[in-house]
Design an enzyme around this catalytic site. Structure first.
Site: not given
Lengths: 84, 477
Positions: B325-327
């Protein structure tokens, strides 16, 4: 139905006592996880032991977590599943 | 337009003035227009994505509620999830997916090659997607009723203080506040102003100054000096907290001034004695979102395995997703898995040896808690090093340097002094908050103490603040 619910409630309380110790002041409408009565790992273990004890299968993923993370909600949904 | 800019100050003064002059219905319309203008300052074209998510979830929510047929409800919630994830997947993960697919083809000797193209990542897409998704899922799970008021729903999705970096609000919390008249009192205004000022201080004085220390170390090529890496990792641990908590405080402060209560996103996350507690206190809006919409559904979909294994698998999958989700990068997946492994280890230790390692005396218990807190900080810092690494190999090189090449270097004293100087007020405030068990302890303290605090922060901000940065770390997610 009330007998079943009482049985489920007694079982949940005994399981909670085993896992977290003193639960004298537990409120029927209190959210187990948010109030810190039990953590999310412990809560899932509790659900598994309920399913095992009463030989039921509830798809909690279909329910809103606030529906079954209280003693009242959990007793209601488990009681309903046992009665079916 | 970032919160710590003159543009934003002008923008907010105008919005706040209008907000005071209008009644609820027009307040919401004006806030909606202001939110889209706020977003359009980055790139107006991507406002259409917020609108798409809003329209899709608004109608899906209504349709789910109107239908009693389980199959129909399931189909509509699937459309909502698929629609939102398709947009997120295309803009955020498409390139990553194609590159990895090409790499896999090359590895197995196939001459197939898909063309990738550069896709701009729309600001805050991961935040508003999750926020609006929770609305339809909650309606599907019968946890709430939909609203028929399109403007209010659109404002819930795009509310400018938390649009681009959270907190990821739940409809159950924010939507009722949008639909009813908000109370603006002096107390709320002062609390909001205090939060905004503290957030500004965290961002401009601490985070952005620490960024200048951290960036050169992570931009350098090996060989690394272990001590320099260690100090940079500590600095980044404070930087990311101050950057993100700074944004959150400012968002909560702005909302509070307008009569809204946004959820808490950080609750002294470095004052923890186990990793599970860290996740209860770090990015709370994301971790509770993941708990309710990812962790639990994964857990209930895994059957016929031993209880401990079932929980461990769930944790690892959930944390890998949380990392992703962060990247769109393997580094974030590694970071997620690192935390997943720590969480599993935490559960194993808790189940098997909590009682025999717990000291009996009160002093012993306090000492033990302090040691655990210190140890946890090291584990969290190592996680932050993974998070900050530019490429996979750098994690290995830096770890090796910290283990085998931990030696004094020119400039070490200066670096230690700078980190200590930038973080000392934060540490003092947080120790105070921790001891009093109150995050608003500064606001509630005696007036002379408060005056000294604000004065000191203002002086540091004015003379040493780095006002040049135009981004927050979490904007990229």
């Amino acid at each position: 139905m009330e007998d079943i619910k009482q049985k489920v409630k007694d079982f949940i309380l005994s399981e909670l006592r085993k896992r977290v110790g003193d639960i004298e002041n537990i409120n029927m409408e209190e959210n187990f996880i948010e109030s810190g009565v039990i953590d999310s790992f412990g809560f899932l273990e509790l659900l598994m032991s309920i399913e095992q004890e009463f030989n039921i299968h509830i798809n909690f993923a279909e329910l809103d977590p606030s529906e079954f993370t209280t003693l009242e909600g959990l007793v209601f949904h488990c009681g309903k599943a046992i009665a079916l | 337009m970032v919160f710590n800019s003159l543009h934003f100050l002008v923008f907010f003064v105008i919005v706040y003035g209008l907000y005071f002059a209008l009644q609820l219905k027009w307040q919401n319309r004006m806030l909606l227009a202001a939110s889209y203008i706020f977003y359009a300052f980055w790139d107006w074209r991507f406002s259409s994505l917020i609108l798409f998510s809003t329209v899709l979830n608004y109608f899906c929510g209504l349709k789910i509620y109107q239908s009693e047929d389980v199959k129909v409800r399931k189909r509509i919630v699937f459309i909502s999830i698929a629609g939102n994830l398709f947009v997120l997947g295309f803009f955020k993960y498409f390139k990553f997916f194609i590159e990895n697919l090409n790499g896999l083809f090359q590895y197995i000797g196939l001459s197939f090659h898909f063309t990738t193209f550069y896709i701009i990542l729309p600001l805050g897409i991961s935040f508003f997607t999750l926020q609006s998704l929770s609305y339809t899922i909650d309606i599907y799970r019968k946890g709430m009723k939909p609203t028929r008021d399109f403007v209010s729903f659109a404002l819930f999705v795009s509310f400018f203080p938390q649009l681009v970096a959270g907190p990821i609000e739940r409809a159950k919390n924010l939507l009722p506040q949008v639909l009813t008249k908000r109370a603006i009192t002096f107390d709320r205004f002062f609390e909001g102003s205090h939060l905004f000022f503290w957030g500004l201080f965290l961002k401009v004085f601490i985070a952005d100054n620490l960024a200048n220390i951290v960036a050169p170390v992570f931009a350098a090529s090996p060989p690394y000096n272990g001590l320099e890496v260690l100090l940079a990792a500590y600095a980044f641990t404070f930087q990311i907290f101050c950057d993100f908590e700074g944004y959150t405080c400012m968002a909560r402060g702005l909302a509070k001034m307008m009569g809204f209560d946004l959820m808490l996103n950080f609750d002294l996350p470095y004052f923890v004695t186990n990793i599970q507690d860290f996740w209860n206190r770090w990015h709370i809006s994301l971790s509770t979102w993941v708990r309710d919409y990812v962790y639990m559904p994964i857990f209930f979909s895994i059957r016929k395995v031993n209880a401990n294994l079932r929980i461990s698998i769930t944790i690892l999958i959930t944390m890998a997703i949380m990392g992703l989700w962060h990247g769109a990068s393997w580094i974030f997946i590694i970071w997620g898995l690192y935390h997943g492994v720590l969480l599993v280890a935490c559960k194993v230790i808790r189940d098997n040896c909590r009682d025999w390692i717990k000291p009996k005396s009160i002093i012993g218990q306090r000492l033990w808690a302090g040691l655990r807190m210190l140890f946890m900080f090291q584990l969290i810092t190592f996680g932050m090093l993974i998070f900050r690494a530019q490429w996979g190999r750098q994690i290995f090189d830096m770890t090796r340097a910290m283990v085998f090449h931990l030696s004094w270097f020119d400039g070490a004293t200066r670096m230690i002094g700078q980190i200590a100087g930038y973080t000392c007020i934060l540490i003092l405030v947080q120790v105070f908050q921790y001891m009093k068990k109150d995050l608003l302890v500064v606001l509630k303290s005696q007036i002379p103490l408060r005056v000294c605090f604000y004065y000191a922060c203002l002086i540091l901000l004015t003379f040493y603040g780095d006002f040049g940065a135009d981004e927050f770390i979490y904007f990229q997610f």
